[in-house]
Design a protein around this motif. Structure first.
Motif, short mmCIF file in Angstrom:
data_model
loop_
_atom_site.label_atom_id
_atom_site.label_comp_id
_atom_site.label_asym_id
_atom_site.label_seq_id
_atom_site.Cartn_x
_atom_site.Cartn_y
_atom_site.Cartn_z
N ARG A 155 -1.77 -5.70 0.08
CA ARG A 155 -3.05 -6.21 0.62
C ARG A 155 -4.14 -6.00 -0.38
O ARG A 155 -4.17 -5.08 -1.10
N ASP A 199 -4.42 3.77 -0.36
CA ASP A 199 -4.93 3.62 1.01
C ASP A 199 -3.84 3.04 1.91
O ASP A 199 -3.85 1.86 2.25
N TRP A 254 0.56 0.67 10.63
CA TRP A 254 -0.30 0.80 9.45
C TRP A 254 0.16 -0.17 8.38
O TRP A 254 1.21 -0.79 8.49
N CYS A 255 -0.58 -0.25 7.31
CA CYS A 255 -0.24 -1.22 6.26
C CYS A 255 0.58 -0.62 5.12
O CYS A 255 0.77 -1.26 4.10
N ASP A 295 -2.82 9.35 4.24
CA ASP A 295 -2.12 8.30 3.50
C ASP A 295 -0.82 8.84 2.89
O ASP A 295 0.21 8.16 2.92
N CYS A 344 -4.99 1.51 5.29
CA CYS A 344 -6.00 0.45 5.17
C CYS A 344 -7.29 0.78 5.92
O CYS A 344 -7.89 -0.10 6.54
N ASP A 345 -7.73 2.04 5.83
CA ASP A 345 -8.99 2.41 6.47
C ASP A 345 -10.14 2.48 5.47
O ASP A 345 -11.26 2.84 5.82
N ARG A 398 0.83 -1.18 0.00
CA ARG A 398 0.00 0.00 0.00
C ARG A 398 0.87 1.24 0.00
O ARG A 398 1.93 1.27 0.61
N PRO A 433 -6.82 0.31 -4.46
CA PRO A 433 -6.46 0.39 -3.06
C PRO A 433 -5.04 0.89 -2.79
O PRO A 433 -4.68 1.10 -1.65
#
Length: 71
Positions: A71, A38, A65-66, A49, A41-42, A1, A35
């Protein structure tokens, strides 16, 4: 991400593209807003971001966070 530009690595250009997407400006060719944008990942792409991408790029701890994951 966070790799909006699909370059394979995170960079300040990704953060810039995220901010462009947030304000409705066109993304660079080949860029993917969601994605990829993001980074926390919300489920939404916001200026937060972009901040997370820049934090990861400069080496700050972003493990909560991611950002930087697939993902």
């Amino acid at each position: 991400r966070g790799n909006v530009t699909n370059s394979g690595t995170l960079s300040a250009l990704d953060a810039q593209a995220i901010l462009a997407a947030v304000v409705g400006s066109p993304l660079p060719p080949g860029a993917t807003r969601f994605p990829n944008g993001d980074a926390n990942c919300d489920g939404d792409v916001t200026a937060v971001d972009a901040l997370l991408v820049l934090s990861k790029v400069v080496g700050l701890n972003t493990s909560a966070w991611c950002v930087g994951t697939v993902r």
